[in-house]
Design a protein around this motif. Structure first.
Motif, PDB file in Angstrom:
ATOM      1  N   GLY A  47      49.220 114.225  96.000  1.00 45.27           N
ATOM      2  CA  GLY A  47      49.457 112.862  96.478  1.00 45.27           C
ATOM      3  C   GLY A  47      50.919 112.461  96.412  1.00 45.27           C
ATOM      4  O   GLY A  47      51.450 111.859  97.343  1.00 45.27           O
ATOM      5  N   SER A  48      51.600 112.823  95.320  1.00 45.59           N
ATOM      6  CA  SER A  48      53.010 112.448  95.211  1.00 45.59           C
ATOM      7  C   SER A  48      53.866 113.260  96.169  1.00 45.59           C
ATOM      8  O   SER A  48      54.846 112.757  96.707  1.00 45.59           O
ATOM      9  N   TYR A  49      53.508 114.527  96.399  1.00 48.22           N
ATOM     10  CA  TYR A  49      54.256 115.330  97.366  1.00 48.22           C
ATOM     11  C   TYR A  49      54.083 114.750  98.766  1.00 48.22           C
ATOM     12  O   TYR A  49      55.052 114.626  99.510  1.00 48.22           O
ATOM     13  N   THR A  50      52.865 114.389  99.117  1.00 44.68           N
ATOM     14  CA  THR A  50      52.603 113.810 100.437  1.00 44.68           C
ATOM     15  C   THR A  50      53.397 112.527 100.622  1.00 44.68           C
ATOM     16  O   THR A  50      54.007 112.316 101.670  1.00 44.68           O
ATOM     17  N   MET A  51      53.429 111.672  99.596  1.00 47.53           N
ATOM     18  CA  MET A  51      54.181 110.435  99.676  1.00 47.53           C
ATOM     19  C   MET A  51      55.670 110.721  99.849  1.00 47.53           C
ATOM     20  O   MET A  51      56.341 110.115 100.688  1.00 47.53           O
ATOM     21  N   LEU A  52      56.200 111.670  99.075  1.00 43.38           N
ATOM     22  CA  LEU A  52      57.600 112.055  99.192  1.00 43.38           C
ATOM     23  C   LEU A  52      57.902 112.580 100.597  1.00 43.38           C
ATOM     24  O   LEU A  52      58.895 112.195 101.216  1.00 43.38           O
ATOM     25  N   TYR A  53      57.043 113.442 101.103  1.00 42.46           N
ATOM     26  CA  TYR A  53      57.219 113.999 102.437  1.00 42.46           C
ATOM     27  C   TYR A  53      57.263 112.886 103.496  1.00 42.46           C
ATOM     28  O   TYR A  53      58.155 112.835 104.331  1.00 42.46           O
TER      29      TYR A  53
END
Length: 120
Positions: free
Chosen positions: A4-10
């Motif tokens: 979830g945090s990677y997706t948000m960062l992306y």
């Protein structure tokens, strides 16, 4: 770093790369630049209108990011992550940069523009 945090960062990074003047709002002209081509401005207007969910005429970075496809929906991307095992934030960032060409702003905008064509 979680999925979830990677997706948000992306999604944040894609939105920021389109917001070329850095004002936190993605304008029609910025979308047109990202889309390129002769039809860019008209398609950008359509896309801007579609993505402006609250209808205020302003497309914020978060509002834009809500429409960006989650990279984890791509089977090849997930497979590469699984092969690497657990990763720290630096490794995740390196993976993101390596896949930037596949998940860059132009590709994201192109995909969104194709959605306009199929919706019409």
């Amino acid at each position: 770093m979680t999925q979830g945090s990677y997706t948000m960062l992306y999604k944040q990074e894609v939105a920021k790369s389109i917001d070329t003047d850095g004002d936190g709002i993605i304008g029609v002209d910025e979308l047109a630049t990202g889309l390129g081509g002769d039809e860019g401005m008209e398609r950008a207007r359509q896309l801007h209108s579609m993505l402006d969910v609250d209808g205020d005429g302003r497309l914020g970075l978060e509002e834009f990011g809500d429409s960006v496809r989650d990279p984890f929906r791509d089977a090849d991307f997930r497979r590469q992550l699984e092969q690497r095992g657990a990763m720290d934030p630096a490794a995740m960032g390196a993976l993101h940069r390596r896949h930037a060409a596949q998940y860059d702003a132009a590709a994201v905008l192109g995909s969104m523009a194709r959605a306009i064509d199929t919706a019409a």
